[in-house]
Design a protein around this motif. Structure first.
Motif, PDB file in Angstrom:
ATOM      1  N   HIS A 133      14.109  60.729 100.474  1.00  0.00           N
ATOM      2  CA  HIS A 133      14.413  61.967 101.198  1.00  0.00           C
ATOM      3  C   HIS A 133      13.868  61.901 102.626  1.00  0.00           C
ATOM      4  O   HIS A 133      14.463  62.428 103.570  1.00  0.00           O
ATOM      5  CB  HIS A 133      13.822  63.168 100.457  1.00  0.00           C
ATOM      6  N   LYS A 134      12.731  61.240 102.778  1.00  0.00           N
ATOM      7  CA  LYS A 134      12.142  61.075 104.107  1.00  0.00           C
ATOM      8  C   LYS A 134      12.844  59.969 104.900  1.00  0.00           C
ATOM      9  O   LYS A 134      13.097  60.101 106.089  1.00  0.00           O
ATOM     10  CB  LYS A 134      10.650  60.724 103.985  1.00  0.00           C
ATOM     11  N   LYS A 135      13.160  58.865 104.195  1.00  0.00           N
ATOM     12  CA  LYS A 135      13.706  57.677 104.875  1.00  0.00           C
ATOM     13  C   LYS A 135      15.232  57.646 104.935  1.00  0.00           C
ATOM     14  O   LYS A 135      15.811  56.901 105.716  1.00  0.00           O
ATOM     15  CB  LYS A 135      13.229  56.412 104.155  1.00  0.00           C
ATOM     16  N   ASP A 136      15.899  58.393 104.083  1.00  0.00           N
ATOM     17  CA  ASP A 136      17.356  58.408 103.930  1.00  0.00           C
ATOM     18  C   ASP A 136      17.830  57.184 103.157  1.00  0.00           C
ATOM     19  O   ASP A 136      18.499  57.285 102.141  1.00  0.00           O
ATOM     20  CB  ASP A 136      18.092  58.492 105.270  1.00  0.00           C
ATOM     21  N   LYS A 137      17.459  55.978 103.629  1.00  0.00           N
ATOM     22  CA  LYS A 137      17.806  54.761 102.907  1.00  0.00           C
ATOM     23  C   LYS A 137      16.779  53.677 103.227  1.00  0.00           C
ATOM     24  O   LYS A 137      16.142  53.706 104.284  1.00  0.00           O
ATOM     25  CB  LYS A 137      19.213  54.280 103.271  1.00  0.00           C
ATOM     26  N   ASP A 138      16.640  52.710 102.279  1.00  0.00           N
ATOM     27  CA  ASP A 138      15.696  51.621 102.511  1.00  0.00           C
ATOM     28  C   ASP A 138      15.966  50.510 101.506  1.00  0.00           C
ATOM     29  O   ASP A 138      16.644  50.712 100.496  1.00  0.00           O
ATOM     30  CB  ASP A 138      14.254  52.117 102.369  1.00  0.00           C
ATOM     31  N   MET A 139      15.394  49.311 101.808  1.00  0.00           N
ATOM     32  CA  MET A 139      15.538  48.177 100.904  1.00  0.00           C
ATOM     33  C   MET A 139      14.663  48.375  99.675  1.00  0.00           C
ATOM     34  O   MET A 139      13.614  49.029  99.736  1.00  0.00           O
ATOM     35  CB  MET A 139      15.143  46.881 101.623  1.00  0.00           C
ATOM     36  N   ILE A 140      15.085  47.782  98.559  1.00  0.00           N
ATOM     37  CA  ILE A 140      14.385  47.975  97.296  1.00  0.00           C
ATOM     38  C   ILE A 140      12.940  47.480  97.375  1.00  0.00           C
ATOM     39  O   ILE A 140      12.034  48.084  96.792  1.00  0.00           O
ATOM     40  CB  ILE A 140      15.153  47.285  96.134  1.00  0.00           C
ATOM     41  N   ASP A 141      12.692  46.400  98.133  1.00  0.00           N
ATOM     42  CA  ASP A 141      11.324  45.873  98.246  1.00  0.00           C
ATOM     43  C   ASP A 141      10.407  46.878  98.934  1.00  0.00           C
ATOM     44  O   ASP A 141       9.241  47.065  98.534  1.00  0.00           O
ATOM     45  CB  ASP A 141      11.326  44.554  99.020  1.00  0.00           C
ATOM     46  N   ASN A 142      10.928  47.546  99.976  1.00  0.00           N
ATOM     47  CA  ASN A 142      10.135  48.550 100.689  1.00  0.00           C
ATOM     48  C   ASN A 142       9.884  49.779  99.826  1.00  0.00           C
ATOM     49  O   ASN A 142       8.786  50.359  99.846  1.00  0.00           O
ATOM     50  CB  ASN A 142      10.836  48.959 101.989  1.00  0.00           C
ATOM     51  N   ILE A 143      10.913  50.167  99.058  1.00  0.00           N
ATOM     52  CA  ILE A 143      10.761  51.325  98.170  1.00  0.00           C
ATOM     53  C   ILE A 143       9.687  51.032  97.122  1.00  0.00           C
ATOM     54  O   ILE A 143       8.824  51.877  96.839  1.00  0.00           O
ATOM     55  CB  ILE A 143      12.101  51.658  97.479  1.00  0.00           C
ATOM     56  N   ALA A 144       9.740  49.825  96.560  1.00  0.00           N
ATOM     57  CA  ALA A 144       8.754  49.431  95.546  1.00  0.00           C
ATOM     58  C   ALA A 144       7.338  49.453  96.112  1.00  0.00           C
ATOM     59  O   ALA A 144       6.391  49.930  95.462  1.00  0.00           O
ATOM     60  CB  ALA A 144       9.092  48.038  95.010  1.00  0.00           C
ATOM     61  N   LEU A 145       7.194  48.954  97.351  1.00  0.00           N
ATOM     62  CA  LEU A 145       5.882  48.897  97.986  1.00  0.00           C
ATOM     63  C   LEU A 145       5.334  50.294  98.249  1.00  0.00           C
ATOM     64  O   LEU A 145       4.184  50.607  97.914  1.00  0.00           O
ATOM     65  CB  LEU A 145       5.986  48.110  99.303  1.00  0.00           C
ATOM     66  N   GLU A 146       6.167  51.146  98.831  1.00  0.00           N
ATOM     67  CA  GLU A 146       5.724  52.487  99.207  1.00  0.00           C
ATOM     68  C   GLU A 146       5.494  53.387  97.991  1.00  0.00           C
ATOM     69  O   GLU A 146       4.642  54.275  98.026  1.00  0.00           O
ATOM     70  CB  GLU A 146       6.738  53.136 100.147  1.00  0.00           C
ATOM     71  N   CYS A 147       6.268  53.174  96.940  1.00  0.00           N
ATOM     72  CA  CYS A 147       6.144  54.015  95.743  1.00  0.00           C
ATOM     73  C   CYS A 147       5.212  53.403  94.692  1.00  0.00           C
ATOM     74  O   CYS A 147       5.033  53.981  93.614  1.00  0.00           O
ATOM     75  CB  CYS A 147       7.521  54.263  95.123  1.00  0.00           C
TER      76      CYS A 147
END
Length: 367
Positions: free
Chosen positions: A322-336
């Motif tokens: 919701h904050k980023k709109d879209k992102d790569m799966i590796d970045n999502i995994a890292l941030e979450c």
């Protein structure tokens, strides 16, 4: 199909010089596939299409070894075999002269529903094509049709996904055996599809997804359906071949029109211009042409859920996107703070709920 008859039917299909049409003719004349092998050469020679070479090839014992190997694979993977005379073989496909003698089936397919439509189109689907596919399926969902497609990139997978999101049965017709999946990235959709629908193919486990197999696959897509709908297509493409086959089978064909300047609307526009397809402006056009409005169920239409429940991990992913709109799966995994293998499963569930959309390059965005 009984095990013994299945064995001889598969063996018959392995005889060099015998295809689906000749195999059906032999079974019809002899009464069964087993009887074909028990019949005298003098009797078989009287059947149209049987040559001396075919008679010689019927004596090749290696065909029985191949049939046995395939039956072992079928038993191990719990695959169903459908022969063209069987009750659960697609009814409309039975009336196509070049239909496969045998289909292999996985999943929970129930084709007793007569409302079967095929949705096909380009692999390079645009946002316009995505919206058109989703809107059409959502609007006809109350009639509970079966959605058939080829499980390929683009229009095919969007059609399958949208059908699943609307609790509709969906069937993927494959251009290879059930021992593999192509494209491999679509493997994640298999469990959900097989819950309510599944896969059909005429190809053995030894078959590869060769180019010519996709053209053969298209006749099943067109033949088993009441109508074929082309969502988007360039001036040339596999979906236009499917449309032509559907026309040859005397089935209704529909095409979604687009701007004359759009590359992936040229094929659809040409189908409409040359009167090889009905113009599909909305679901109402399909319902009217197919006369479905006289057969509609009295049950209440399925309404899309406005508020979808998310578990803690899904909520965490949702909040991040919701904050980023879209992102790569590796970045999502890292941030979450989630392992990639676990995040893949979470994203798939969210995708099936209609919350996120996968993009090229392992990127995900909120819908």
């Amino acid at each position: 199909m009984l095990q013994q008859e299945a064995f001889y039917t598969l063996a018959l299909l392995q005889v060099e010089g015998i295809g689906d049409i000749l195999a059906k003719r032999l079974i019809q004349n002899c009464g069964s596939a087993e009887t074909v092998f028990q019949s005298k050469a003098t009797s078989l020679a009287k059947i149209d299409g049987i040559t001396k070479r075919v008679l010689k090839n019927l004596q090749d014992t290696s065909i029985f070894q191949k049939a046995e190997r395939e039956l072992n694979f079928i038993a191990k993977e719990k695959i169903k075999i459908l022969q063209s005379q069987d009750e659960n073989y697609p009814e409309k496909l039975k009336h196509c002269s070049d239909a496969p003698l045998v289909l292999f089936q996985s999943g929970n397919i129930d084709i007793s529903n007569k409302k079967i439509i095929s949705i096909v189109g380009t692999r390079q689907i645009t946002s316009y094509g995505t919206s058109a596919t989703q809107k059409l399926i959502e609007d006809i969902a109350p009639l509970n049709p079966i959605i058939v497609s080829g499980f390929a990139y683009g229009v095919d997978i969007v059609a399958h996904q949208t059908a699943m999101q609307n609790n509709l049965q969906t069937i993927g017709v494959l251009a290879h055996g059930l021992n593999q999946i192509y494209p491999k990235t679509h493997k994640r959709y298999i469990p959900k599809m097989e819950e309510n629908g599944g896969f059909l193919t005429e190809f053995w486990s030894s078959s590869q997804p060769d180019r010519e197999n996709f053209v053969k696959r298209n006749r099943i897509v067109a033949g088993m359906s009441e109508a074929t709908i082309v969502i988007e297509s360039a001036e040339k493409g596999g979906s236009l071949i499917t449309a032509q086959i559907a026309n040859d089978y005397n089935r209704d064909v529909f095409a979604v029109p687009g701007r004359t300047t759009d590359k992936y609307s040229q094929g659809c526009n040409n189908l409409i211009k040359t009167q090889r397809a009905h113009l599909l402006h909305s679901a109402a056009d399909l319902i009217y042409i197919l006369n479905w409005n006289l057969k509609m169920k009295t049950e209440k239409p399925i309404q899309k859920q406005l508020f979808i429940e998310l578990n803690n991990e899904e909520q965490k992913v949702y909040d991040y996107l919701h904050k980023k709109d879209k992102d790569m799966i590796d970045n999502i995994a890292l941030e979450c703070e989630l392992p990639v293998f676990k995040l893949s499963s979470i994203l798939l569930n969210m995708e099936l709920k209609g919350i996120v959309q996968p993009l090229p390059g392992k990127v995900y965005k909120l819908i």
